[in-house]
Design an enzyme around this catalytic site. Structure first.
Site, short mmCIF file in Angstrom:
data_model
loop_
_atom_site.label_atom_id
_atom_site.label_comp_id
_atom_site.label_asym_id
_atom_site.label_seq_id
_atom_site.Cartn_x
_atom_site.Cartn_y
_atom_site.Cartn_z
N ASP A 86 26.56 -0.28 94.31
CA ASP A 86 26.17 0.93 93.58
C ASP A 86 24.84 1.47 94.09
OD1 ASP A 86 28.40 0.91 91.85
OD2 ASP A 86 27.46 -0.64 90.63
N ASP B 106 23.82 -3.59 98.81
CA ASP B 106 24.26 -3.49 97.42
C ASP B 106 25.44 -2.52 97.43
OD1 ASP B 106 22.51 -2.83 94.26
OD2 ASP B 106 24.51 -3.60 94.69
#
Length: 247
Positions: free
Chosen positions: A72, A70
């Site tokens: 963030d 991912d």
């Protein structure tokens, strides 16, 4: 890819992002993979110090197809940056929610509240829709009165989110933001071991691309086997292995 004779390559990931990386490896179905005798596999285990250790060996019984990151919270610690951008947007547009709609102070999401909010609801627009739905739709400089129709509410959310995204980009481009420790080294070692590498994020494409170009560098970003942002859907993985063209 390491030579055939190499026994193992040690990949050490700090505790700070190890759980997310481990969880990401489970999503193998995102990739099509043809086993090859030369492709090393990676074994993941937690040491007593809670660090993630991955060993790429030439002949293990099972292989790791891909590692998916991912953006963030994994590649970079961004929660406080997003919160800053939202609060700047609320101040810029004079967003005020009931019962403080007539007060001088615009809406402000503090650290504790935003931490809870972002763990409950993903995506910027859904966050605002939920908050305004729970606390009352705000007055602002965008519309003369608080929106009552679905069309006006979507306009309000869209305008705030667009401004917030540009503000977030400015923060990323400021040169003060760095990837989390160990991320770049882990990516390089996984890629060097012949394992597919991808980034999948619910954030907007423009925001994620900017982050990856600035934090990973163009060479690493262009070397990803797949990249998906929040606007990507209905992707044909066989036909579009790079995937970002689908956005």
């Amino acid at each position: 890819m390491p030579p055939m004779g190499m026994a193992s390559t040690s990949l050490l990931a700090p505790t700070s992002f190890a759980p997310a990386a481990v969880a990401a490896t489970a999503r193998r179905s995102f990739f099509s993979h043809r086993p090859t005798s030369s492709l090393p596999a990676v074994r993941l285990r937690l040491t007593r110090t809670s660090s993630l250790v991955a060993s790429a060996s030439a002949s293990p019984p099972r292989s790791l197809d891909a590692l998916i990151f991912d953006c963030d919270g994994v590649i970079l610690e961004s929660e406080h940056l997003h919160r800053q951008a939202y609060n700047d947007a609320f101040a810029h547009f004079g967003v005020r929610c009931p019962p403080a709609a007539d007060a001088d102070t615009p809406l402000y999401w503090d650290e504790a509240f935003y931490d809870d909010l972002q763990n409950r609801i993903g995506g910027g627009k859904p966050k605002m829709r939920w908050y305004f739905g729970e606390n009352g739709w705000p007055t602002s400089k965008i519309l003369e009165t608080a929106p009552s129709s679905d069309e006006d509410r979507e306009k309000l959310v869209d305008v705030i989110q667009d401004w917030k995204t540009e503000r977030y980009k400015a923060i990323i481009k400021s040169g003060t933001v760095e990837p989390r420790p160990g991320v770049l080294r882990l990516m390089d070692e996984v890629k060097g071991a012949g394992i597919k590498l991808a980034v999948c994020s619910a954030a907007t494409k423009s925001s994620v691309v900017l982050c990856l170009e600035n934090l990973l560098g163009l060479e690493r970003f262009n070397g990803l086997d797949c990249f998906l942002a929040g606007c990507c859907f209905e992707v044909n993985w066989q036909r579009s292995p790079k995937c970002e063209s689908a956005c």
